[in-house]
Design a protein around this motif. Sequence first.
Motif, PDB file in Angstrom:
ATOM      1  N   ASN A 225       2.471-144.560  84.031  1.00 46.16           N
ATOM      2  CA  ASN A 225       2.953-143.838  85.218  1.00 46.16           C
ATOM      3  C   ASN A 225       2.873-144.689  86.466  1.00 46.16           C
ATOM      4  O   ASN A 225       3.766-144.648  87.328  1.00 46.16           O
ATOM      5  N   ARG A 228       5.792-147.211  86.253  1.00 41.36           N
ATOM      6  CA  ARG A 228       7.092-146.624  86.587  1.00 41.36           C
ATOM      7  C   ARG A 228       7.186-146.296  88.071  1.00 41.36           C
ATOM      8  O   ARG A 228       8.263-146.414  88.674  1.00 41.36           O
ATOM      9  N   SER A 229       6.093-145.878  88.678  1.00 43.20           N
ATOM     10  CA  SER A 229       6.120-145.547  90.101  1.00 43.20           C
ATOM     11  C   SER A 229       6.351-146.782  90.964  1.00 43.20           C
ATOM     12  O   SER A 229       7.044-146.718  91.988  1.00 43.20           O
ATOM     13  N   ARG A 232      10.165-148.301  90.526  1.00 39.73           N
ATOM     14  CA  ARG A 232      11.319-147.431  90.756  1.00 39.73           C
ATOM     15  C   ARG A 232      11.795-147.565  92.199  1.00 39.73           C
ATOM     16  O   ARG A 232      11.016-147.381  93.138  1.00 39.73           O
ATOM     17  N   PRO A 233      13.076-147.891  92.411  1.00 39.24           N
ATOM     18  CA  PRO A 233      13.603-147.946  93.777  1.00 39.24           C
ATOM     19  C   PRO A 233      13.573-146.561  94.411  1.00 39.24           C
ATOM     20  O   PRO A 233      13.763-145.553  93.710  1.00 39.24           O
ATOM     21  N   ASN A 236       9.787-149.874  95.066  1.00 41.16           N
ATOM     22  CA  ASN A 236       9.420-151.142  94.415  1.00 41.16           C
ATOM     23  C   ASN A 236       9.199-152.243  95.450  1.00 41.16           C
ATOM     24  O   ASN A 236       9.924-153.250  95.491  1.00 41.16           O
TER      25      ASN A 236
END
Length: 327
Positions: A225, A228-229, A232-233, A236
């Motif tokens: 998690n 992915r956080s 992710r635009p 990022n």
Amino acid sequence: MQSVVKSPGSQISVGLSPLRKFWQRFIGFLFPPETDTWLAVLRSGLGLQVIVYALFLRSDWHYLFASSGKGLVGREVGEAITAFDSPLIPTFGWLVAVGRNLNMSEETVLTVAWVGLLSAGCLLLLGLLSRPAAIVAWFVHLCAAESGGLLAYGADSFMTTALFYLMLSPLPDRYSFDHWVAKTKPKNPQLLGFWRRVLQVHLCFVYFIGGLAKCLGNGWWDGSNLWRSLIRPPFNLVPPDLLVQFKYALPLLGISICLLEVSYPIFIWLKRTRRIWLGCILAMHAAIGLMMGLYLFALVMIVMNLAAFGVPSAGRRAQATSATTEQ
């Protein structure tokens, strides 16, 4: 030997004594005596929050909240979702309808709303007209959050909640311009303590529920998690190659966040661990702001935590100060 016979009334009073003690402790927990230092931190911090919020949205204000055909999506979509929840929740549609009766265009109404929000933030930061400024800031921000429902996120919810508590709190505090100009009397220490306690309990519920939800999933235990956080635009901000180098630290960070949040209601109340937990929570939110660009979310959470637990509890000193001033 003579036996002592207890009357029914004495037996009832003995049975009620534990309940009375419990009730007294409960009331003492809800209404602890406090000074208004924490309120000054909350007022000035939220004033800065409102100013930053208004300045961040300055160039996109009309683009986000204009009607269909003029803005990004059109505020009608967000307002329709809000009306489905409750027709009593204020939105910018209310202000536009009022402005239409006064021969004001939609663009003018939105401009006045933005200027009012920015002015309310400046007044809160200075402590001038604190109560009206808090009411205006809460109302306009609530309208913005509900009209832009598709674009709102956690920062808007916490900001609305914090402004609501500030609006109801016993303003003004002794560090505000209102106190210096009007020479207001000190507020009731128990009333100050009650509103601080409400804020403290609210944060405990927020962190415990959030931490429990994280613990129930696998993504925080293996660090996926967090990965992915951070990739992710538009969040990022950290280069992916740097994340790859520290990929083995992500599971450790994820587990630490879960344990930190779920144990917040316990260790934040203990004097020996309060500073440690508060420092960890502040560091976590500062990292979220710097590494993901969620500056508004980080700022409002830092302000709420500092007001709730960052200012030392006054206790008897608050009552003594209030009594001395009244004399």
